[in-house]
Motif scaffolding. Structure first.
Motif, short mmCIF file in Angstrom:
data_model
loop_
_atom_site.label_atom_id
_atom_site.label_comp_id
_atom_site.label_asym_id
_atom_site.label_seq_id
_atom_site.Cartn_x
_atom_site.Cartn_y
_atom_site.Cartn_z
N ARG A 157 0.94 -1.20 0.01
CA ARG A 157 -0.17 0.02 0.20
C ARG A 157 0.86 1.27 -0.03
NH1 ARG A 157 -5.28 1.42 1.92
NH2 ARG A 157 -5.66 3.37 1.15
N ILE A 158 0.54 2.24 -0.67
CA ILE A 158 0.92 3.49 -0.61
C ILE A 158 0.16 4.44 -0.25
CG2 ILE A 158 2.19 5.36 -2.05
CD1 ILE A 158 3.23 3.38 -4.07
N LEU A 159 0.29 5.35 0.63
CA LEU A 159 -0.25 6.37 1.39
C LEU A 159 0.23 7.64 1.20
CD1 LEU A 159 -1.39 4.84 4.91
CD2 LEU A 159 -2.96 5.34 3.00
N LYS A 160 -0.52 8.51 1.06
CA LYS A 160 -0.20 9.80 1.29
C LYS A 160 -0.07 10.50 2.71
CE LYS A 160 -1.57 11.30 -3.30
NZ LYS A 160 -2.33 12.17 -4.25
N ILE A 161 0.85 11.46 2.98
CA ILE A 161 0.83 11.95 4.48
C ILE A 161 -0.25 12.62 4.78
CG2 ILE A 161 2.10 13.58 5.63
CD1 ILE A 161 4.33 13.69 3.84
N GLY A 162 -0.76 12.13 6.17
CA GLY A 162 -2.14 12.55 6.56
C GLY A 162 -3.28 11.54 6.29
N GLN A 163 -2.97 10.65 5.31
CA GLN A 163 -4.11 9.58 5.17
C GLN A 163 -4.27 8.47 6.27
OE1 GLN A 163 -3.33 8.32 1.00
NE2 GLN A 163 -4.93 9.39 0.35
N SER A 164 -5.36 7.81 6.33
CA SER A 164 -5.57 6.92 7.15
C SER A 164 -5.80 5.60 6.63
CB SER A 164 -6.97 7.30 8.03
OG SER A 164 -6.69 8.38 8.78
#
Lengths: 113, 113
Positions: free
Chosen positions: B11-18
């Protein structure tokens, strides 16, 4: 503080030669000791454990480990290394057997043809 | 038996995502654990649970939350993702209080950008 040390980041050995991956620990109580192996992009797989009894324990894939209480060590050994043994090896300890595992930093084993 | 199953695998998440990392085991194990694996650092315990409805913090709980509503499931929640949470996450389980070794899932590789 309770800890597990694996002093070598990497161990290199030629195929067919014996191998040793070192582990020392510092915990209170009688330790339960474990070795796990991790292949690339995989989870950790159980290799062997020492709970009590004979200091030399045998595990999967021809690996064995020797518990040395006076030296607080639990070195992993194999008489004849295979290229397929190349992986990341983790030593772990459960202080007293009733607690969660404490892991070492891991040792990468590279077996060359 | 499937053992310990983790989803997703990557999984790749952006900063601040949950996001929630899922962990399910079908061995009726009471004890479950979440670890993160950082290069050269071994495995660090995030949270653990000794049974449904009971959870406790490990070494590195900040930025994470867990719940244990059933014996089978032990999800790990990241509320505000940070680059420092880029890691490989492993779920593990063991039957009871005496630690005879863990069964690990195959891991979730998380990147926060």
């Amino acid at each position: 503080a309770q800890s597990v040390a694996q002093p070598e980041d990497q161990v290199n050995v030629a195929e067919g030669n014996p191998l040793t991956v070192k582990c020392t620990y510092s915990v209170s109580g009688n330790p339960y000791l474990f070795w796990y192996v991790q292949y690339p992009n995989r989870g950790l797989q159980f290799l062997l454990k020492y709970i009590t009894g004979d200091n030399l324990v045998k595990g999967s894939y021809g690996f064995e480990a020797e518990f040395n209480k006076s030296q607080t060590s639990f070195h992993l050994k194999k008489p004849s290394a295979l290229v397929s043994d190349s992986a990341l090896y983790f030593c772990a300890v459960s202080p007293g057997g009733y607690n969660k595992l404490i892991f070492g930093a891991g040792t990468r084993l590279a077996v060359h043809p | 038996n499937a053992g310990v199953t983790q989803t997703p695998k990557f999984r790749i998440l952006k900063i601040g995502q949950s996001m929630t990392l899922q962990c399910t085991q079908d061995m009726n194990h009471n004890y479950m654990y979440w670890y993160r694996q950082d290069p050269g650092m071994g495995l660090k315990l995030i949270y653990y649970s000794v049974g449904a409805g009971i959870t406790d913090k490990g070494e590195v709980p900040n930025g994470y939350n867990v719940s244990r509503s059933t014996t089978e499931d032990f999800p790990l929640r990241l509320e505000l993702a940070a680059p420092s949470q880029t890691s490989v996450y492993f779920c593990a389980s063991t039957p009871g209080r005496v630690n005879y070794g863990y069964t690990f899932g195959s891991g979730t590789r998380l990147t926060v950008v």
